[in-house]
Design a protein around this motif. Structure first.
Motif, short mmCIF file in Angstrom:
data_model
loop_
_atom_site.label_atom_id
_atom_site.label_comp_id
_atom_site.label_asym_id
_atom_site.label_seq_id
_atom_site.Cartn_x
_atom_site.Cartn_y
_atom_site.Cartn_z
N GLU A 89 1.33 -0.81 11.07
CA GLU A 89 0.68 -0.14 12.21
C GLU A 89 0.46 1.34 11.92
OE1 GLU A 89 3.25 -1.05 15.45
OE2 GLU A 89 2.34 -3.02 15.83
N LEU A 90 1.45 1.99 11.31
CA LEU A 90 1.32 3.40 10.97
C LEU A 90 0.25 3.61 9.89
CD1 LEU A 90 5.11 4.47 10.87
CD2 LEU A 90 3.39 5.19 12.54
N LEU A 91 0.24 2.74 8.88
CA LEU A 91 -0.75 2.85 7.81
C LEU A 91 -2.15 2.58 8.32
CD1 LEU A 91 1.24 1.04 4.97
CD2 LEU A 91 0.52 3.43 4.94
N MET A 146 -8.47 4.31 -2.23
CA MET A 146 -9.23 3.06 -2.14
C MET A 146 -8.33 1.85 -2.41
SD MET A 146 -12.38 3.40 -1.23
CE MET A 146 -13.17 1.95 -1.88
N ASP A 147 -7.49 1.98 -3.44
CA ASP A 147 -6.56 0.89 -3.77
C ASP A 147 -5.56 0.65 -2.64
OD1 ASP A 147 -7.74 0.51 -6.22
OD2 ASP A 147 -6.33 1.80 -7.30
N ALA A 148 -5.08 1.74 -2.07
CA ALA A 148 -4.12 1.63 -0.96
C ALA A 148 -4.76 0.94 0.24
CB ALA A 148 -3.62 3.02 -0.57
N ALA A 149 -6.02 1.28 0.51
CA ALA A 149 -6.72 0.67 1.64
C ALA A 149 -6.93 -0.82 1.41
CB ALA A 149 -8.06 1.37 1.85
N GLU A 150 -7.26 -1.19 0.17
CA GLU A 150 -7.45 -2.62 -0.16
C GLU A 150 -6.14 -3.38 0.00
OE1 GLU A 150 -9.14 -3.04 -4.01
OE2 GLU A 150 -11.04 -2.06 -3.48
N ARG A 151 -5.07 -2.80 -0.46
CA ARG A 151 -3.77 -3.47 -0.34
C ARG A 151 -3.34 -3.56 1.14
NH1 ARG A 151 0.10 -2.28 -5.56
NH2 ARG A 151 -1.56 -2.11 -7.13
N LEU A 152 -3.66 -2.52 1.87
CA LEU A 152 -3.35 -2.55 3.30
C LEU A 152 -4.04 -3.74 3.98
CD1 LEU A 152 -2.21 -1.39 5.94
CD2 LEU A 152 -4.21 0.14 6.03
N ASN A 153 -5.31 -3.92 3.72
CA ASN A 153 -6.05 -5.04 4.32
C ASN A 153 -5.47 -6.38 3.87
OD1 ASN A 153 -7.86 -3.43 5.72
ND2 ASN A 153 -9.26 -3.25 3.97
N LYS A 154 -5.09 -6.48 2.59
CA LYS A 154 -4.50 -7.72 2.08
C LYS A 154 -3.21 -8.05 2.82
CE LYS A 154 -2.07 -9.54 -1.96
NZ LYS A 154 -1.61 -9.27 -3.34
N TYR A 155 -2.31 -7.06 2.93
CA TYR A 155 -1.01 -7.33 3.55
C TYR A 155 -1.11 -7.46 5.08
CZ TYR A 155 1.50 -7.09 -0.82
OH TYR A 155 1.97 -7.39 -2.08
N LYS A 156 -2.14 -6.87 5.65
CA LYS A 156 -2.36 -7.11 7.08
C LYS A 156 -2.69 -8.57 7.32
CE LYS A 156 -5.07 -4.46 9.48
NZ LYS A 156 -6.24 -3.59 9.80
N ARG A 157 -3.55 -9.14 6.46
CA ARG A 157 -3.89 -10.57 6.60
C ARG A 157 -2.67 -11.45 6.39
NH1 ARG A 157 -8.42 -8.92 3.57
NH2 ARG A 157 -7.50 -9.79 1.65
N LEU A 158 -1.90 -11.12 5.37
CA LEU A 158 -0.69 -11.91 5.09
C LEU A 158 0.32 -11.81 6.24
CD1 LEU A 158 -0.19 -11.02 1.31
CD2 LEU A 158 -0.97 -13.22 2.26
N PHE A 159 0.42 -10.60 6.80
CA PHE A 159 1.35 -10.42 7.91
C PHE A 159 0.88 -11.19 9.15
CE2 PHE A 159 2.81 -8.32 11.76
CZ PHE A 159 4.18 -8.31 11.55
N GLU A 160 -0.41 -11.17 9.43
CA GLU A 160 -0.94 -11.89 10.60
C GLU A 160 -0.63 -13.38 10.53
OE1 GLU A 160 -5.03 -10.84 10.59
OE2 GLU A 160 -4.69 -8.81 11.40
N PRO A 196 0.79 -1.24 0.00
CA PRO A 196 0.00 0.00 0.00
C PRO A 196 0.82 1.29 0.00
CG PRO A 196 0.04 -0.96 2.19
CD PRO A 196 0.72 -1.94 1.28
N MET A 197 2.17 1.16 0.06
CA MET A 197 3.00 2.38 0.14
C MET A 197 3.52 2.83 -1.21
SD MET A 197 5.11 1.44 3.63
CE MET A 197 6.01 2.98 3.64
N ILE A 198 3.10 2.17 -2.28
CA ILE A 198 3.55 2.57 -3.62
C ILE A 198 3.00 3.98 -3.92
CG2 ILE A 198 3.38 2.06 -6.08
CD1 ILE A 198 3.14 -0.86 -5.37
N GLN A 199 3.85 4.81 -4.40
CA GLN A 199 3.42 6.18 -4.71
C GLN A 199 2.44 6.19 -5.88
OE1 GLN A 199 6.63 8.94 -5.26
NE2 GLN A 199 7.37 8.72 -3.16
N GLY A 200 1.48 7.08 -5.78
CA GLY A 200 0.53 7.26 -6.87
C GLY A 200 -0.71 6.41 -6.75
N LEU A 201 -0.81 5.55 -5.71
CA LEU A 201 -2.00 4.72 -5.54
C LEU A 201 -3.19 5.56 -5.09
CD1 LEU A 201 -0.94 1.42 -3.69
CD2 LEU A 201 -1.83 1.63 -6.01
N ALA A 202 -4.34 5.24 -5.63
CA ALA A 202 -5.56 5.90 -5.17
C ALA A 202 -5.85 5.43 -3.74
CB ALA A 202 -6.73 5.54 -6.09
#
Length: 268
Positions: free
Chosen positions: A261-263, A213-227, A205-211
């Motif tokens: 956590e910051l995101l 909504m897209d950043a939020a979706e990626r954040l949720n995806k990587y949160k699950r993967l990290f857990e 979700p930290m890629i520059q230029g992401l909308a």
């Protein structure tokens, strides 16, 4: 006189078995004294029938005796049941098949509980036996099944300790294999952590230029993967601690954790 109130007052003194014994003996002696009263009492030319009074006094003495014996019996029964339940719980946990580190950790936790509480449990058994002995001495009826449970209480505890010894020996036998498996799992997980970090940086979700909504979706995806990885991380660290191995560090996962956590605060 209110029996419940008197009993509550008696219990507020935190009585020991001797106090219970004295109290029960008092009413047993009363019954004996009442029984010794002649059935007929002669006063000059008059004869008084004492049985009605004797029966009334005897019933009252028995009611007071029952009040104390019933509560002592309930206390002894509850204490015995609590010990039986604890021993059954230990036994069931020790019977479980050991397949992985989680199983090893669970069995070791039970073994520790047994070691820590061994003297305490043996100390508890004796007072329970003494309570039942006191009840029997004062003629209080106890069901045969309950008496059998009491007689087998120490034997049941010895079986649990034997079972614990067998489980401990089995863990020692499995230790080398489990330790080797853990080392290999940690080695693979170190690679996985690096790959996850690379993927997170390149596609997270930290890629520059992401909308947003897209950043939020990626954040949720990587949160699950990290857990998923957090659970393995915790398990492997506990395993290394269990076997006295150096605790492996995962700087890539630590970096991902801080950023996630910051995101999460940012998008939360």
């Amino acid at each position: 006189m209110d029996k419940q109130a008197e009993y509550k007052k008696f219990m507020s003194t935190e009585p020991d078995l001797e106090a219970f014994d004295n109290e029960l003996k008092k009413y047993v002696d009363m019954e004996a004294a009442i029984h010794a009263i002649p059935a007929v009492h002669h006063i000059g030319c008059m004869s008084l029938e004492t049985n009605p009074v004797k029966n009334s006094l005897r019933s009252e003495a028995q009611a007071w005796k029952l009040q104390y014996s019933k509560n002592l019996h309930a206390q002894a029964r509850d204490e015995m049941q609590e010990l039986q339940d604890r021993m059954k719980d230990y036994s069931q946990k020790l019977e479980r098949k050991v397949n992985d580190l989680d199983d090893v950790r669970d069995v070791m936790a039970v073994l520790k509980q047994i070691r820590d509480r061994e003297s305490q449990i043996e100390y508890q058994i004796v007072p329970i036996e003494e309570k039942y002995h006191l009840l029997a001495k004062n003629g209080v009826h106890v069901d045969k099944e309950e008496t059998d449970d009491l007689n087998h209480l120490m034997e049941s505890w010895k079986r649990v300790k034997t079972q614990a010894g067998v489980a401990s020996d089995k863990l020692i036998e499995m230790q080398t294999e489990l330790k080797d498996t853990l080392k290999q799992n940690v080695k693979d997980f170190v690679k996985d952590a690096k790959n996850f970090r690379t993927d997170f940086v390149n596609n997270g979700p930290m890629i520059q230029g992401l909308a947003p909504m897209d950043a939020a979706e990626r954040l949720n995806k990587y949160k699950r993967l990290f857990e998923e990885r957090q659970r393995k991380w915790d398990s492997y660290c506990e395993g290394e601690e269990l076997f006295g191995l150096p605790i492996t560090q995962y700087p890539e996962l630590e970096a991902c954790k801080k950023e996630l956590e910051l995101l999460d605060k940012l998008y939360g």
